[in-house]
Design a protein around this motif. Structure first.
Motif, PDB file in Angstrom:
ATOM      1  N   GLN A 103       3.713  -1.457   3.576  1.00 17.69           N
ATOM      2  CA  GLN A 103       3.223  -0.086   3.428  1.00 17.69           C
ATOM      3  C   GLN A 103       4.435   0.815   3.199  1.00 17.69           C
ATOM      4  O   GLN A 103       5.464   0.653   3.858  1.00 17.69           O
ATOM      5  CB  GLN A 103       2.491   0.388   4.680  1.00 17.69           C
ATOM      6  N   ARG A 156      -4.871   6.742   3.081  1.00 16.82           N
ATOM      7  CA  ARG A 156      -5.225   6.716   4.504  1.00 16.82           C
ATOM      8  C   ARG A 156      -6.372   5.756   4.806  1.00 16.82           C
ATOM      9  O   ARG A 156      -6.879   5.726   5.923  1.00 16.82           O
ATOM     10  CB  ARG A 156      -5.574   8.119   5.000  1.00 16.82           C
ATOM     11  N   MET A 157      -6.757   4.975   3.825  1.00 16.69           N
ATOM     12  CA  MET A 157      -7.808   3.978   4.055  1.00 16.69           C
ATOM     13  C   MET A 157      -7.328   2.970   5.087  1.00 16.69           C
ATOM     14  O   MET A 157      -6.135   2.694   5.189  1.00 16.69           O
ATOM     15  CB  MET A 157      -8.165   3.243   2.762  1.00 16.69           C
ATOM     16  N   ARG A 158      -8.244   2.404   5.839  1.00 22.90           N
ATOM     17  CA  ARG A 158      -7.926   1.369   6.820  1.00 22.90           C
ATOM     18  C   ARG A 158      -8.617   0.074   6.403  1.00 22.90           C
ATOM     19  O   ARG A 158      -9.742   0.094   5.912  1.00 22.90           O
ATOM     20  CB  ARG A 158      -8.400   1.777   8.216  1.00 22.90           C
ATOM     21  N   PRO A 159      -7.965  -1.055   6.595  1.00 20.68           N
ATOM     22  CA  PRO A 159      -8.555  -2.331   6.174  1.00 20.68           C
ATOM     23  C   PRO A 159      -9.805  -2.684   6.977  1.00 20.68           C
ATOM     24  O   PRO A 159      -9.878  -2.403   8.174  1.00 20.68           O
ATOM     25  CB  PRO A 159      -7.439  -3.343   6.440  1.00 20.68           C
ATOM     26  N   LEU A 161       0.968   4.881   0.990  1.00 23.48           N
ATOM     27  CA  LEU A 161       0.242   5.755   1.899  1.00 23.48           C
ATOM     28  C   LEU A 161       0.126   7.181   1.383  1.00 23.48           C
ATOM     29  O   LEU A 161      -0.745   7.927   1.802  1.00 23.48           O
ATOM     30  CB  LEU A 161       0.914   5.754   3.273  1.00 23.48           C
ATOM     31  N   GLU A 171      -7.840  -6.787   2.778  1.00 24.77           N
ATOM     32  CA  GLU A 171      -7.432  -5.393   2.632  1.00 24.77           C
ATOM     33  C   GLU A 171      -6.182  -5.063   3.443  1.00 24.77           C
ATOM     34  O   GLU A 171      -5.762  -3.919   3.480  1.00 24.77           O
ATOM     35  CB  GLU A 171      -8.584  -4.462   3.023  1.00 24.77           C
ATOM     36  N   GLU A 172      -5.578  -6.048   4.081  1.00 30.07           N
ATOM     37  CA  GLU A 172      -4.355  -5.822   4.852  1.00 30.07           C
ATOM     38  C   GLU A 172      -3.139  -6.055   3.948  1.00 30.07           C
ATOM     39  O   GLU A 172      -2.827  -7.187   3.591  1.00 30.07           O
ATOM     40  CB  GLU A 172      -4.313  -6.755   6.057  1.00 30.07           C
ATOM     41  N   GLN A 217       0.842  -1.197   0.000  1.00 32.42           N
ATOM     42  CA  GLN A 217       0.000   0.000   0.000  1.00 32.42           C
ATOM     43  C   GLN A 217       0.876   1.246   0.000  1.00 32.42           C
ATOM     44  O   GLN A 217       1.790   1.377   0.806  1.00 32.42           O
ATOM     45  CB  GLN A 217      -0.903   0.019   1.237  1.00 32.42           C
TER      46      GLN A 217
END
Length: 65
Positions: free
Chosen positions: A47, A34-37, A28, A42-43, A26
């Motif tokens: 990063q 800034r999306m969160r899983p 950032l 989605e992890e 991902q």
């Protein structure tokens, strides 16, 4: 596990990459960075702040011999 999927959208690039067995990273610093899983797909495996950090953080480039 031989292909790296890089993106800032967890619900698209990262999730789809994980579902088909890719290593994921991902970014950032992107517009969606800034999306969160919300689930395990989605992890991201890695990063990074900016795309230029990709070689060092993910250790994907090796010198040619």
């Amino acid at each position: 596990k031989e292909v790296l999927c890089v993106g800032d959208r967890l619900d698209q690039e990262i999730s789809e990459g994980k579902q088909i067995g890719m290593i994921t990273c991902q970014v950032l610093g992107g517009p969606h960075g800034r999306m969160r899983p919300i689930n395990s797909y989605e992890e991201a495996d890695f990063q990074i702040s900016k795309i230029r950090d990709l070689p060092e953080v993910c250790d994907i480039f090796t010198p040619l011999k």
